[in-house]
Write an enzyme that holds these catalytic residues in place. Structure first.
Site, PDB file in Angstrom:
ATOM      1  N   ASP A   1       0.869  -1.186   0.000  1.00 12.06           N
ATOM      2  CA  ASP A   1       0.000   0.000   0.000  1.00 12.06           C
ATOM      3  C   ASP A   1       0.904   1.235   0.000  1.00 12.06           C
ATOM      4  O   ASP A   1       2.125   1.129  -0.217  1.00 12.06           O
ATOM      5  CB  ASP A   1      -0.985  -0.042   1.186  1.00 12.06           C
ATOM      6  CG  ASP A   1      -0.310   0.159   2.538  1.00 12.06           C
ATOM      7  OD1 ASP A   1       0.944   0.256   2.585  1.00 12.06           O
ATOM      8  OD2 ASP A   1      -1.023   0.231   3.552  1.00 12.06           O
TER       9      ASP A   1
ATOM     10  N   CYS B   1       3.109  -3.171   4.086  1.00 14.60           N
ATOM     11  CA  CYS B   1       2.260  -2.050   4.491  1.00 14.60           C
ATOM     12  C   CYS B   1       2.980  -1.360   5.655  1.00 14.60           C
ATOM     13  O   CYS B   1       4.195  -1.490   5.791  1.00 14.60           O
ATOM     14  CB  CYS B   1       0.841  -2.508   4.835  1.00 14.60           C
ATOM     15  SG  CYS B   1       0.671  -3.627   6.228  1.00 14.60           S
ATOM     16  N   GLY B   2       2.252  -0.602   6.461  1.00 13.77           N
ATOM     17  CA  GLY B   2       2.929   0.109   7.537  1.00 13.77           C
ATOM     18  C   GLY B   2       3.499  -0.826   8.584  1.00 13.77           C
ATOM     19  O   GLY B   2       4.652  -0.695   9.001  1.00 13.77           O
ATOM     20  N   THR B   3       2.676  -1.783   9.006  1.00 14.30           N
ATOM     21  CA  THR B   3       3.093  -2.735  10.042  1.00 14.30           C
ATOM     22  C   THR B   3       3.280  -4.158   9.530  1.00 14.30           C
ATOM     23  O   THR B   3       3.871  -4.983  10.229  1.00 14.30           O
ATOM     24  CB  THR B   3       2.023  -2.805  11.153  1.00 14.30           C
ATOM     25  OG1 THR B   3       0.793  -3.240  10.534  1.00 14.30           O
ATOM     26  CG2 THR B   3       1.825  -1.453  11.823  1.00 14.30           C
ATOM     27  N   GLY B   4       2.714  -4.476   8.398  1.00 15.76           N
ATOM     28  CA  GLY B   4       2.664  -5.857   7.904  1.00 15.76           C
ATOM     29  C   GLY B   4       1.472  -6.626   8.438  1.00 15.76           C
ATOM     30  O   GLY B   4       1.162  -7.717   7.954  1.00 15.76           O
TER      31      GLY B   4
ATOM     32  N   HIS C   1       9.367 -24.334   9.328  1.00 15.90           N
ATOM     33  CA  HIS C   1       8.364 -25.066  10.102  1.00 15.90           C
ATOM     34  C   HIS C   1       6.942 -24.891   9.560  1.00 15.90           C
ATOM     35  O   HIS C   1       6.138 -25.816   9.625  1.00 15.90           O
ATOM     36  CB  HIS C   1       8.376 -24.607  11.563  1.00 15.90           C
ATOM     37  CG  HIS C   1       9.586 -25.071  12.311  1.00 15.90           C
ATOM     38  ND1 HIS C   1       9.698 -24.979  13.689  1.00 15.90           N
ATOM     39  CD2 HIS C   1      10.754 -25.626  11.879  1.00 15.90           C
ATOM     40  CE1 HIS C   1      10.880 -25.457  14.071  1.00 15.90           C
ATOM     41  NE2 HIS C   1      11.544 -25.846  12.994  1.00 15.90           N
TER      42      HIS C   1
ATOM     43  N   HIS D   1       6.567 -31.478  10.559  1.00 14.83           N
ATOM     44  CA  HIS D   1       5.742 -30.283  10.342  1.00 14.83           C
ATOM     45  C   HIS D   1       4.615 -30.528   9.337  1.00 14.83           C
ATOM     46  O   HIS D   1       3.666 -29.748   9.262  1.00 14.83           O
ATOM     47  CB  HIS D   1       6.617 -29.125   9.869  1.00 14.83           C
ATOM     48  CG  HIS D   1       7.743 -28.827  10.805  1.00 14.83           C
ATOM     49  ND1 HIS D   1       7.538 -28.326  12.076  1.00 14.83           N
ATOM     50  CD2 HIS D   1       9.084 -29.013  10.675  1.00 14.83           C
ATOM     51  CE1 HIS D   1       8.708 -28.199  12.685  1.00 14.83           C
ATOM     52  NE2 HIS D   1       9.656 -28.612  11.861  1.00 14.83           N
TER      53      HIS D   1
HETATM   54  C1  RB5 Z   1      -1.888   2.656   6.621  1.00 19.31           C
HETATM   55  O1  RB5 Z   1      -1.877   3.845   7.341  1.00 19.31           O
HETATM   56  C2  RB5 Z   1      -1.684   1.466   7.561  1.00 19.31           C
HETATM   57  O2  RB5 Z   1      -2.798   1.292   8.362  1.00 19.31           O
HETATM   58  C3  RB5 Z   1      -1.369   0.222   6.775  1.00 19.31           C
HETATM   59  O3  RB5 Z   1      -0.246   0.442   5.987  1.00 19.31           O
HETATM   60  C4  RB5 Z   1      -1.029  -1.032   7.570  1.00 19.31           C
HETATM   61  O4  RB5 Z   1      -0.082  -0.762   8.548  1.00 19.31           O
HETATM   62  C5  RB5 Z   1      -2.180  -1.801   8.085  1.00 19.31           C
HETATM   63  O5  RB5 Z   1      -1.996  -2.858   8.674  1.00 19.31           O
END
Ligand code: RB5
Length: 150
Positions: free
Chosen positions: A8, A65-68, A98, A133
């Site tokens: 994103d 994305c920002g956090t994955g 695994h 596994h």
């Molecule tokens: C976008 O601001 C953020 O929410 C998205 O990149 C992601 O981290 C969501 O999980």
């Protein structure tokens, strides 16, 4: 190897870098966007990458994305996908060895570009161990069945 890649807006810049790294390795990259850092909804790119992996048209997927986290939640809705959100190498290696994870999700606001590259390399280079596994991974696959069916 063929790898589906998506991000994103938060992951766009890192995706550009990872695409170059993958292509330098001789990987065929199926780029599912986004093509510019304008606001995007991460489930859209997750769905595109997960569909390619779930159908076997890509052996692995990488989503940023920002956090994955959102990418992992969305990608894991698709049958055949085992997505792992990894921030460090030990987990990335064991997700392959695994869990036979086939999609790596990364948080561009969590990991630096150098670590992200190393995570991708580990994810591509680590083989699935199989053996003990296999039964467990098969049980994950059984959860793909539609809810309410045997
Ligand atoms: C976008 O601001 C953020 O929410 C998205 O990149 C992601 O981290 C969501 O999980």
């Amino acid at each position: 190897m063929r790898v589906a890649l998506g991000a994103d807006h938060a992951g766009f810049e890192l995706k550009v870098r990872l695409r170059a790294v993958l292509e330098e390795r001789g990987v065929e990259v199926l780029d599912c966007g986004v093509d510019a850092p304008r606001p995007a909804d991460y489930p859209d790119q997750a769905a595109a990458v997960a569909a390619l992996v779930g159908r076997g048209e890509a052996e692995r997927g990488v989503l940023v994305c920002g956090t994955g986290v959102g990418m992992a939640i969305a990608a894991n809705k698709v049958a055949g996908v085992r997505a792992a959100n990894c921030h460090e190498l030990f987990v990335a290696r064991l997700a392959r060895a695994h869990n036979d994870a086939n999609v790596l999700t990364l948080g561009a606001r969590v990991v630096g570009a150098g670590l992200a590259e190393a995570l991708v390399e580990a994810f591509l280079d680590t083989p699935y161990e199989g053996g003990r596994h296999e039964r467990r991974v098969a049980k994950i696959g059984a959860l793909d069945r539609p809810a309410g069916r045997d």
